[in-house]
Design an enzyme around this catalytic site. Structure first.
Site, PDB file in Angstrom:
ATOM      1  N   SER A  75     -17.233  -2.080-123.328  1.00 19.79           N
ATOM      2  CA  SER A  75     -16.018  -2.895-123.386  1.00 19.79           C
ATOM      3  C   SER A  75     -15.835  -3.507-124.776  1.00 19.79           C
ATOM      4  CB  SER A  75     -16.074  -4.010-122.343  1.00 19.79           C
ATOM      5  OG  SER A  75     -16.357  -3.462-121.067  1.00 19.79           O
TER       6      SER A  75
HETATM    7  N1  SAM Z   1     -20.774  -3.398-119.066  1.00 19.24           N
HETATM    8  C1  SAM Z   1     -20.797  -2.166-119.800  1.00 19.24           C
HETATM    9  C2  SAM Z   1     -21.312  -2.337-121.192  1.00 19.24           C
HETATM   10  O1  SAM Z   1     -21.619  -3.475-121.574  1.00 19.24           O
HETATM   11  O2  SAM Z   1     -21.424  -1.317-121.875  1.00 19.24           O
HETATM   12  C3  SAM Z   1     -19.476  -1.456-119.804  1.00 19.24           C
HETATM   13  C4  SAM Z   1     -19.112  -0.963-118.466  1.00 19.24           C
HETATM   14  S1  SAM Z   1     -18.014   0.395-118.396  1.00 19.24           S
HETATM   15  C5  SAM Z   1     -16.494  -0.362-118.826  1.00 19.24           C
HETATM   16  C6  SAM Z   1     -17.989   0.530-116.620  1.00 19.24           C
HETATM   17  C7  SAM Z   1     -19.251   1.093-116.045  1.00 19.24           C
HETATM   18  O3  SAM Z   1     -19.213   0.921-114.632  1.00 19.24           O
HETATM   19  C8  SAM Z   1     -19.404   2.585-116.287  1.00 19.24           C
HETATM   20  O4  SAM Z   1     -20.599   2.850-116.941  1.00 19.24           O
HETATM   21  C9  SAM Z   1     -19.364   3.180-114.884  1.00 19.24           C
HETATM   22  O5  SAM Z   1     -20.161   4.334-114.729  1.00 19.24           O
HETATM   23  C10 SAM Z   1     -19.868   2.029-114.052  1.00 19.24           C
HETATM   24  N2  SAM Z   1     -19.521   2.070-112.628  1.00 19.24           N
HETATM   25  C11 SAM Z   1     -18.363   2.487-112.052  1.00 19.24           C
HETATM   26  N3  SAM Z   1     -18.422   2.351-110.719  1.00 19.24           N
HETATM   27  C12 SAM Z   1     -19.652   1.837-110.425  1.00 19.24           C
HETATM   28  C13 SAM Z   1     -20.313   1.471-109.215  1.00 19.24           C
HETATM   29  N4  SAM Z   1     -19.741   1.626-108.024  1.00 19.24           N
HETATM   30  N5  SAM Z   1     -21.561   0.967-109.294  1.00 19.24           N
HETATM   31  C14 SAM Z   1     -22.177   0.812-110.507  1.00 19.24           C
HETATM   32  N6  SAM Z   1     -21.606   1.149-111.683  1.00 19.24           N
HETATM   33  C15 SAM Z   1     -20.354   1.645-111.647  1.00 19.24           C
END
Ligand code: SAM
Length: 235
Positions: A75
């Protein structure tokens, strides 16, 4: 708090990133109204460039999300800072993150002295974040590969929950795993185009107060969430 829970100082060769990081905090974060000194200090300390792939490292302190592989993103720094400020994280707090991605948001929380439990549905991302976070020196972050929809019941209750992928609805298991007085920050919207960053506060009597803070655009929350919130098949 022991020193092992914090990022080790940059190597001299990383000095260039230290000044980029200070500029990032001044121009992208403090200038947009994030005031909590602990959040600003953490954002000045966490080596974001060590949590992004080599091919985008030069852009690590730019005002933008960046690709981290598997179709996912780290993000924008301002959004990480804002979510952290809204969560009102204090040293010793127990914090759950859904959506580990690169591990950067987890690192910011850990840098502030929280104990962090973070769940990532894309297994190779979870594995890479676990390795990178340990290499930086964070021993107060627990990483799990799996679906974060159901939270991490064995580690609950949490002082705060941060969901870093866009949801169509607030997962009830995550609400249930908040302490009374706890706070959740989650992007919510029926489509990717109309998400708002939502703050929920669980009051001492268990009731929930909520407000939308600003429009955002996150990659979607997948897994069980998509199954429960997706379009229903007509009977
Ligand atoms: N917080 C992260 C960082 O600091 O880099 C960025 C997150 S990215 C915008 C969103 C993440 O959520 C992705 O890596 C995606 O694979 C994960 N994601 C999506 N659905 C999910 C779920 N049901 N459980 C866990 N992770 C999930």
């Amino acid at each position: 708090m022991t020193a092992s829970c914090r990022a080790e100082p940059d190597a001299p060769s990383d000095d260039v990133f230290a000044s980029s990081r200070s500029a990032m905090v001044a121009h992208q974060i403090a200038a947009r109204g994030v005031r909590d000194p602990a959040v600003l200090d953490a954002m000045r300390a966490v080596p974001r460039h060590r949590l992004v792939p080599e091919n985008v490292r030069a852009f690590a302190y730019e005002d933008t999300p960046l690709p981290i592989g598997w179709g996912q993103t780290i993000s924008q720094p301002y959004i990480v800072a804002l979510m952290t400020e809204l969560a009102q994280v204090k040293p010793g707090h127990r914090v759950l993150e859904v959506g580990t991605g690169s591990g950067y948001q987890a690192a910011v929380l850990a840098q502030m002295g929280a104990q962090v439990w973070t769940i990532e549905i894309v297994e190779p991302l979870a594995e890479r974040a676990r390795v990178d976070l340990l290499a930086i020196g964070y021993t107060n972050i627990h990483v799990r590969a799996g679906d974060g929809y159901l939270g991490w019941p064995e580690a609950a209750p949490f002082d705060s929950v941060l969901v870093t992928a866009g949801a169509t609805h607030v997962p009830q298991p995550l609400v249930d795993q908040l302490k009374p007085g706890g706070r959740m920050v989650i992007p919510v919207g029926s489509t990717l185009q109309n998400q708002s960053l939502r703050l929920l506060v669980k009051l001492e009597d268990g009731t929930i107060e909520e407000r939308d803070v600003l429009p955002v655009r996150f990659v979607p929350l997948t897994g069980e969430h998509a199954e429960r919130g997706g379009p229903k098949t007509p009977e």
